[in-house]
Motif scaffolding. Sequence first.
Motif, short mmCIF file in Angstrom:
data_model
loop_
_atom_site.label_atom_id
_atom_site.label_comp_id
_atom_site.label_asym_id
_atom_site.label_seq_id
_atom_site.Cartn_x
_atom_site.Cartn_y
_atom_site.Cartn_z
N LEU A 8 0.04 8.26 3.26
CA LEU A 8 -0.30 7.15 2.54
C LEU A 8 -1.88 6.59 2.85
CD1 LEU A 8 2.99 5.08 2.69
CD2 LEU A 8 1.78 6.12 0.79
N TRP A 9 -2.32 6.72 3.94
CA TRP A 9 -3.75 6.30 4.04
C TRP A 9 -4.70 7.27 3.75
CZ3 TRP A 9 -5.25 1.68 5.47
CH2 TRP A 9 -6.52 1.33 5.57
N PHE A 10 -4.48 8.43 3.68
CA PHE A 10 -5.10 9.50 3.19
C PHE A 10 -5.21 9.53 1.47
CE2 PHE A 10 -5.91 13.70 1.51
CZ PHE A 10 -7.13 14.12 1.93
N THR A 11 -4.26 9.03 1.00
CA THR A 11 -4.34 9.17 -0.59
C THR A 11 -4.25 7.73 -1.12
OG1 THR A 11 -1.75 9.01 -0.34
CG2 THR A 11 -2.81 11.18 -0.74
N SER A 12 -4.85 6.65 -0.29
CA SER A 12 -5.14 5.25 -0.43
C SER A 12 -6.77 5.35 -0.96
CB SER A 12 -4.97 4.21 0.36
OG SER A 12 -3.55 4.30 0.66
N TYR A 13 -7.02 5.02 -2.17
CA TYR A 13 -8.34 4.74 -2.72
C TYR A 13 -8.92 3.60 -3.12
CZ TYR A 13 -6.90 9.70 -3.24
OH TYR A 13 -6.33 11.01 -3.18
N SER A 14 -8.12 2.72 -3.05
CA SER A 14 -8.41 1.17 -3.03
C SER A 14 -7.99 0.08 -2.07
CB SER A 14 -8.10 0.76 -4.60
OG SER A 14 -6.91 0.53 -4.80
N GLU A 15 -8.39 -1.24 -2.14
CA GLU A 15 -7.98 -2.05 -1.16
C GLU A 15 -6.51 -2.24 -1.29
OE1 GLU A 15 -9.44 -3.23 1.42
OE2 GLU A 15 -11.18 -1.83 0.92
N SER A 16 -5.90 -2.64 -2.78
CA SER A 16 -4.44 -2.80 -2.85
C SER A 16 -3.70 -1.57 -2.79
CB SER A 16 -4.44 -3.12 -4.27
OG SER A 16 -5.03 -1.73 -5.15
N GLN A 17 -4.08 -0.35 -2.77
CA GLN A 17 -3.38 0.73 -2.17
C GLN A 17 -3.41 0.86 -0.68
OE1 GLN A 17 -5.52 4.04 -4.19
NE2 GLN A 17 -4.25 3.94 -6.06
N ARG A 18 -4.29 0.62 -0.14
CA ARG A 18 -4.43 0.24 1.55
C ARG A 18 -3.61 -0.61 1.84
NH1 ARG A 18 -10.06 1.08 0.46
NH2 ARG A 18 -10.61 3.41 1.03
N ALA A 19 -3.41 -1.92 1.15
CA ALA A 19 -2.48 -2.92 1.63
C ALA A 19 -1.06 -2.59 1.32
CB ALA A 19 -2.93 -3.83 0.91
N TYR A 20 -0.78 -1.37 0.26
CA TYR A 20 0.61 -1.13 0.08
C TYR A 20 0.84 -0.15 1.06
CZ TYR A 20 4.35 1.43 -2.02
OH TYR A 20 5.33 2.13 -2.09
N ALA A 21 -0.22 0.62 1.54
CA ALA A 21 0.23 1.61 2.67
C ALA A 21 0.53 0.92 3.91
CB ALA A 21 -0.93 2.48 2.76
N ILE A 22 -0.12 -0.12 4.31
CA ILE A 22 0.13 -0.73 5.61
C ILE A 22 1.55 -1.44 5.48
CG2 ILE A 22 -0.39 -2.76 6.93
CD1 ILE A 22 -3.44 -2.22 6.07
N PHE A 23 1.80 -1.86 4.26
CA PHE A 23 3.19 -2.63 4.14
C PHE A 23 4.32 -1.62 4.25
CE2 PHE A 23 6.51 -3.48 1.08
CZ PHE A 23 7.31 -4.75 1.49
N MET A 24 4.23 -0.56 3.67
CA MET A 24 5.16 0.51 3.64
C MET A 24 5.40 1.11 5.14
SD MET A 24 6.69 0.86 0.92
CE MET A 24 7.83 2.17 1.01
N VAL A 25 4.40 1.39 5.62
CA VAL A 25 4.50 1.90 6.99
C VAL A 25 5.03 0.74 7.95
CG1 VAL A 25 3.09 2.58 9.30
CG2 VAL A 25 2.43 3.52 6.92
N SER A 26 4.63 -0.50 7.78
CA SER A 26 5.24 -1.36 8.52
C SER A 26 6.64 -1.73 8.40
CB SER A 26 4.76 -2.88 8.27
OG SER A 26 3.09 -2.89 8.65
#
Length: 480
Positions: free
Chosen positions: A283-301
Amino acid sequence: MESTPDFARKYGVDMILGGWLGDGKEGNALELEALIKSANAHPDVVKRVIVGNEVLLRNDLDVDSLIGHIREVKQAINQPVSYADVWSIYLRYPQLFNEVDFVSIHILPYWEDEPIGINRAAEHIERIFKQVEDKMLSMGLNKPILIGESGWPGIGRQRGYARPSIVNQTKFIRSMVQVANQHGFDYNLVEAFNQPWKSQHEGVVGANWGLMSIDRKSILSLAGSVSENPNWPMHFALATILWLLIVAAYFKKLRCFSLPRLLLFLALGQAFSVCLVTIANFLWFTSYSESQRAYAIFMVSANAALGGLLMQRFHDILTGKPDDRRLAKLLRVVYLIFIPIALYKTHGLAFDGRTLSFPNDQFAIPVLGVCCLAVCMWIGIRRLEWQTLAFDSMTGGNLHMPIDKLLAFALSIEALALVVGETKAFMNGYDFIQAHPDFMEGLPFALAYTFHNQQLTTWLLCILILAIPFWIQIPRGTRA
């Protein structure tokens, strides 16, 4: 891109200069003016010129307007001029052969209306090149042909038999080079570098066609062995550290386990740890924007929280204490976080899923959790029935609410919609219709592409498993 020819001269590189055309008349005029000016100012490095890229494929212009632009540029510069598009466009509009100085075609097996698997990709390149060449020769023309784009994605959603992966990308590049050398093809590989900006329009798959990453690190090699995840030792080490933390947290409680149950609990902990590290990395490798990184953090959590609750539930069942109603409530609440996301993802894949990735990795822990609960129930209470798969099984309560069956029904309907949507997308393709004009004749081919998509069939299985606990209702005051 005005400075590109100067960079090319500095580093001794010849270049093909392209002018982008869209559906804006004023913008196209400005683009062509800049293209002509740059080509005439840099004849030592600009060896060929492209007027428009896939503008007919996108339906931004009609063919007559495009031909007018091609003629305009040809009259103003000395370099050979062409138009770049997928190969079938030249067959659909053969008048283009008369207008260009050389033919520029894109052959991308992954993106074909009938996707080509990696084992047939090189053969496909040869066949299509010959098909275009034969069409041109039949018109009494003999012009150079450039394979303007050819490549394979390293990450992203599968289409039919065409599966993105680093190994498949490597196979394609190596075979493409061999075929080109064998036949003397003129070609460009797509791409030198990954292009994260494309993710806005083409998803994860569009951003990952490069031989190198955005920070200029090699992704694949033209010789030697290639690993899908060269960093797997580090990732496995991280997963093992996480597993050791789980063991430490339950160390005293593990003493009451029999050896088979101890091994099962430890195996489940390791499996969850590997899943969590894999999810976080991807998820982090395929996150290309701040919103995508926020989603990645949410899903991992969310996955980490669910994994922790599931491990406690496994412990309770395996030790013969499966009646913690509070834990059952928490499990249901966390699963309710994943269900709307699964519905949203599946809906998008069903109705506009050409570039959307299947979220299998993001739901590995929730799906594995349902399956492992069944295994633990079978081992812990020596029986497995439909009702034992409910969240409140063995608690003596009933957490079921009317919305539960509605969610389960919605997941099942979306699963059907995904199959229909994927099949319909293939059957709507122009080239597919040309090859299979009869609906009933084309349907088996479209269904074959749909069900040979391992990512799609895995996701179908995932959402159906996720629905199971929400279908089940335990009568009040009873224990499953």
